[in-house]
Design an enzyme around this catalytic site. Structure first.
Site, short mmCIF file in Angstrom:
data_model
loop_
_atom_site.label_atom_id
_atom_site.label_comp_id
_atom_site.label_asym_id
_atom_site.label_seq_id
_atom_site.Cartn_x
_atom_site.Cartn_y
_atom_site.Cartn_z
N LYS A 53 -4.76 -5.40 -5.92
CA LYS A 53 -3.69 -5.94 -6.76
C LYS A 53 -4.13 -7.31 -7.27
CE LYS A 53 1.31 -6.98 -6.39
NZ LYS A 53 2.43 -7.10 -5.44
N SER A 77 6.40 -4.45 -6.92
CA SER A 77 5.56 -5.04 -7.93
C SER A 77 4.12 -4.53 -7.93
CB SER A 77 5.53 -6.55 -7.75
OG SER A 77 4.94 -6.87 -6.49
N SER A 90 7.42 -4.42 -2.18
CA SER A 90 6.47 -4.24 -3.28
C SER A 90 5.27 -3.35 -2.98
CB SER A 90 5.96 -5.60 -3.78
OG SER A 90 6.93 -6.18 -4.62
#
Ligand SMILES: [Mg+2]
Ligand SMILES: [Zn+2]
Lengths: 478, 486, 96
Positions: free
Chosen positions: B75, B150, B174
């Site tokens: 990420k 997210s 997330s």
């Protein structure tokens, strides 16, 4: 008629700790250096980086707290103090808020012959900011087109010592700052150099009618770069506030800037809207809970503090107050004094004189203490004059020879033999009839002149005390 | 149909590496080819590091570590030295970190292969990956729907076979929520078990690094190589390294399973409730003992979270000011204006919203009513868990109240968006570990996720239970996008 | 009831330049979010201690040992503007 007004002063001092590395990262903690060379992702506030506190800094602040008679909090917390400024890499300062490491201490001072105890509210740990240079002709913010930031100092461990508003004059504030500086210096935790910024001080000052318990309108003074500027800024501000009160003019709560050159304070920024620092617990740093063992270890290692040293110098060694003050306030001088005293059998006053007046400074005294001890011994037993003694010492240090050897080689031995000096006495009396008459008529001061003549004739080797005694004896007896 | 290499699990691949049947280079190429084939549609990646991946895959052939040679996606909230790390934000568009985050440093050392950095909601604020400054990521199961967030890019990449496993971050769900929406396994470890050093902070007291994998065993494998004490993170737990795959033994007889009462009420899609209840029956079928358990303060967790996280964020994001790195707005007459303009232009709507919210909650006069009270609620949440774990080993709930929703469906209503995380947030507030595993598909063919939660450092029991359930459920569906390629 | 907040003041504290539109939208949205968030005041009694850390730890310290810093070039590499080895910013006005 003017009201009887009282001045109230409190000081907030920031002390940079003399650790090897910064507070929360492994960058070197050093003064000067090329801009932005002692920086890393952590102290530049790069995304994702985290602080880890320096153990030495924590030990140091506990040491300071103990020396100032503080309680060491069993549980203390770092907070974030949020405000934006280009010299703050994270735009918050890691500091402490309602749970500082040290609270409720005190510091004894002496000002204008009076002893007073000044309360220490708190001693807390925080980090320093970077340095901003304003690009303008004067280097001041005003009129600058832009600014340049160096983060070498960002993250240096900083201890804030906050006093109670216990001081009543600029003299007391000066004594407090001097005493605090001496105490910190004795602890070996900081350079305490105001000119380099390793000790910085802001003052809060207000005036109020004597007997009133509420504080007056508080003014904070910044840019106090020396003990001198603290003193004169407070003198100025005290006068300004007193005049305003006496003239019935209102005072504003504000921050004022001390201008060294013009010798005045002027408003720095108005506190129209008070700062809102939005303190909250620093989530990246677990609480500090200093273990009893750690505190006791630090307490055991505490050195003698200036106040205790001075007491010892005055009481045990019978030194005059001004010498005790000088020696007691400097670790180097004090160490030099003790090191020398341990090696000689002469009196402490003589040792103190030599240490305080040593031309090469206290560090040299410690280094040269063997030679100094030998010279002192020679001066004390009358072999050398004090003047010659200094010369012999210089040569001993330079050549590495022992003072005794130098005295012998150069024939510097002081003549104290009364027989040898007797002939010279006769000569001097014969050659100076007028001064001899004057002395006989009761003018004691002339004796010094006659002794001088004896020194001249002997090439400085006569023991002035013996010479004086001989002269006196001849002239009064004859 | 024979699965392509990029669709296998890491465990299968490392077995093939050991036998010499396959090489890391072949797997790396397979992932890169898949990225070429699908990422124009899925948009999971912000940058693809193909050269690095080929180099690392070539060099990793001899390595013996379990993670060696397995293609990984990170990420874009995790700092990678020399590789742009944007956090999905315009304000960090050109930011290249001068250092590596600890999880990646460990994986790199162990021979891991980085295929790229994945898309995310800006600064990890969001539940749909629609808040990225660089475009929306799509759910491989249905390109009209969101992948969750997210860490939507990481979840989508694993679902679409663009990497074999990935790291994400979980501050309020997330990792788990996008894992649930994308039909993969998402593990949020105990707070402090994996170092946060180099995780670009959103809410420091809640942030964790988590894993996206295709199996629970893979999660255990990946966790083993990133977990363990890190002196660079003062909140890192003192635990040493551990091989979590050894905790997986297949036996859950006598396991006490608490079904969270509050997680099956209003707002939960009925198909989701049904699938999770059915999975509970599977657990009891395997010898576990199930009972209902109450976490009475669940309702307040969301409120506390939406005060604590933005408060910390408002401070964490103060450093983006256009002075030392990142975006700077032009034409400002002084530093105050430069910073305000930089931040006004550099941050997106959701980030601004949360900075404002947090600044307000911490400001003079409001701190006690908001932040102070939220911290007390946090204590109550922790106590809820303590009581629950006195009676149960693991707790069960849906991961998310619904399956994937349509792109744009909730962007206009922040509160509705925030409700996505209602079942995942409590674990972050309490610091406990939790895992989401797929447990079925809804009538639209979208994956349903089930969440298991354990006590602090309860990863061994959590992974063992999840593995047993996973094997029993035998969920093997693949996104239609992938099925179509076979 | 939605909470009324002084958006201008909060934006100034947060150093966020906002358009008139944004301010209006935020006034409305934050009012609603805060109304929901204010629920935290309903349950937390006075005797409940606050929790700031997910998992309690204490005394995590690092030895005072020097570690490599960044090179001067690395330190300045990402800077929007540099002069004389330092980070350049527009003029700083006193009323920060
Ligand atoms: Mg301070
Ligand atoms: Zn540093």
């Amino acid at each position: 008629m003017s009201t009887d007004l009282e001045t109230v002063i409190g000081l907030e001092c920031h002390v940079e700790l003399d650790t090897d590395t910064k507070m929360f990262c492994g960058c070197r903690n050093e003064f000067g250096g090329e801009p932005n060379t002692n920086v890393c992702p952590i102290c530049l506030g790069h995304p994702g980086t985290l602080p880890v506190p320096n153990e030495k800094a924590i030990d140091y602040i506990i040491r300071i707290g103990l020396a100032l008679g503080c309680e060491i909090a069993p549980n203390s917390l770092f907070h974030r103090k949020n405000y934006f400024y280009p010299d703050m890499p994270k735009n918050f300062q890691i500091s402490q808020y309602d749970l500082p490491i040290c609270v409720n201490g005190h510091l004894g001072i002496e000002a204008e012959g009076e002893l007073r105890t000044i309360g220490i509210t708190r001693v807390h740990m925080e980090e320093d900011t970077g340095k901003t240079a304003h690009a303008s002709a004067t280097g001041r913010i005003h009129g600058a087109a832009y600014a340049l930031v160096d983060y070498n100092r960002a993250g240096v461990p900083l201890v804030e010592v906050v006093s109670e508003p216990d001081m009543r004059s600029a003299e007391e504030a000066r004594a407090y700052l001097n005493e605090l500086r001496a105490a910190l210096e004795s602890l070996g935790v900081s350079d305490v150099r105001m000119e380099e910024g390793s000790l910085r001080c802001d003052a809060n000052i207000s005036v109020r009618p004597r007997g009133e318990s509420e504080l007056g309108v508080k003014v904070e003074i910044k840019n106090l770069n020396s003990v001198r500027s603290l003193f004169y800024a407070l003198k100025f501000e005290e006068e300004r506030q007193r005049k305003a009160v006496e003239a019935g003019e209102p005072l504003r709560q504000e921050t004022r800037h001390w201008d060294e050159d013009s010798g005045v304070t002027s408003p720095l920024r108005s506190k129209e809207y008070a700062f809102d620092y939005r303190y909250f617990p620093e989530p990246d740093l677990p609480p500090l809970e200093p273990e009893g063992a750690r505190i006791e270890r630090i307490r055991k290692d505490l050195p003698e503090l200036p106040a205790a040293r001075r007491r010892k110098l005055e009481e045990t060694y019978d030194l005059p107050a001004d010498q005790a003050q000088l020696l007691g306030s400097s670790s180097d001088l004090y160490a030099a004094f003790e090191a020398t005293l341990a090696k000689v059998e002469v009196g402490p006053r003589m040792v103190a004189n030599w240490v305080i007046n040593h031309p090469r400074g206290p560090a040299a005294v410690v280094q040269e203490s063997d030679a100094i001890a030998a010279v002192l011994q020679l001066v004390n037993d009358g072999t050398l004059s004090a003047l010659k003694g200094k010369e012999v010492l210089d040569e001993a240090v330079e050549s590495g020879k022992s003072p005794v050897q130098i005295v012998e080689e150069k024939g510097l031995k002081q003549v104290s033999d009364t027989g040898e000096l007797g002939a010279v006495v006769d000569e001097v009396i014969a050659e100076n009839p007028k001064p001899v008459e004057q002395f006989k008529a009761g003018k004691e001061g002339v004796l010094g002149f006659l002794v001088g003549q004896m020194m001249k004739k002997t090439g400085g080797s006569a023991n002035p005390k013996v010479a004086g005694d001989l002269l006196r004896e001849r002239l009064s007896g004859g | 149909m024979t699965a392509e290499l990029c669709d296998l699990t890491a465990s299968e691949l490392s077995e093939r590496f050991r036998s010499g049947e396959t090489t890391p280079s072949q797997v790396g190429d397979s992932c890169l080819a898949r990225i070429d084939a699908v990422d124009a549609d899925v948009k999971a990646f912000l940058s693809v590091t193909s050269d690095l991946a080929r180099k690392q895959a070539g060099g990793g052939d001899g390595k013996s570590e379990a993670v060696a040679g397995i293609p990984l996606a990170l990420k874009d909230v995790l700092a990678t030295r020399g590789i742009a790390t944007t956090c999905g934000s315009k304000i960090l568009e050109n930011y290249v970190p001068p250092y590596d985050c600890t999880p990646w440093a460990r994986l790199r050392e162990a021979g891991s292969v980085l295929v790229g950095k994945t898309n995310m909601d800006e600064f990890a604020m969001g539940s749909s990956t629609e808040n990225s400054a660089f475009g929306v990521t799509r759910n491989p199961w249905n390109l009209e729907t969101v992948p969750g967030g997210s860490s939507g890019g990481s979840a989508a990449a694993i679902a679409a076979g663009e990497a074999v496993w990935a790291l994400g971050t979980d501050t309020g769900g997330s990792v788990r929520q996008p894992a649930s929406l994308c039909g993969v396994v998402g593990l949020k470890p105990t707070y402090g078990l994996v170092s946060r050093y180099g995780l670009i902070a959103f809410a420091s007291s809640l942030d964790t690094v988590g894993t996206f994998t295709r199996s629970v065993r893979d999660a255990a494998m990946l966790l083993s190589s990133i977990a363990g004490h890190d002196p660079k993170d003062a909140t890192s737990l003192p635990e040493g390294r551990r091989d979590y795959t050894k905790d997986i033994h297949g036996d859950i007889k006598g396991l006490r399973v608490g079904v969270i009462e509050q997680a099956f009420g209003e707002g939960v899609q009925p198909e989701v409730s049904d699938a999770v209840r059915a999975a509970v029956d599977r657990l009891t079928g395997l010898g576990a003992e199930a009972g209902e358990v109450s976490l009475p303060h669940t309702d307040y967790a969301l409120s506390a979270y939406y005060l604590i996280a933005p408060s910390e964020a408002s401070s964490n994001l103060a450093r983006y000011d256009g002075v030392r790195y990142g975006y700077r707005a032009q034409g400002a007459k002084d530093s105050v204006e430069m910073m305000s303009k930089t931040r006004g232009e550099g941050f997106g709507d959701e980030v601004k919203r949360r900075i404002m919210l947090g600044t307000y909650a911490l400001s003079a006069g409001y701190y006690e009513a908001y932040y102070g009270q939220a911290q007390k609620v946090r204590t109550l949440i922790i106590r809820d868990y303590e009581r629950a774990f006195a009676d149960y080993d693991v707790l069960v709930s849906p991961t998310s109240p619904t399956t994937a929703f349509r792109i744009g469906e909730k962007t206009g209503d922040p509160l509705a968006m925030y409700l996505n995380d209602v079942f995942t947030i409590p674990a972050n507030l309490a610091g406990v570990p939790a895992i989401s595993i797929p447990c079925g598909l809804d009538s639209n063919g979208l994956p349903i996720g089930l969440q298991l939660t354990a006590k602090v450092l309860g990863e061994p029991a959590l992974l063992n239970a999840a593995d047993a359930l996973e094997k029993d459920l035998a969920f093997s569906a693949k996104p239609p996008l992938i099925e179509a390629m076979a | 009831m939605p909470v009324e907040i002084d958006v201008e003041h909060v934006a100034r504290l947060a150093r966020l330049q906002l358009s008139a539109d944004e301010k209006e939208r935020l006034r409305e949205q934050l009012g609603l979010i805060l109304e929901h968030a204010a629920k935290v005041g309903e349950v937390a009694a006075d005797d409940v201690p606050p929790t700031a850390y997910a998992i309690p730890r204490s005394n995590v310290l690092r030895p005072d040992e020097v570690e490599p810093s960044l090179s001067h070039e690395e330190a300045l590499a990402g800077a929007p503007e540099v002069e004389d080895g330092r980070f350049k910013v527009p003029r700083i006005v006193e009323a920060e």
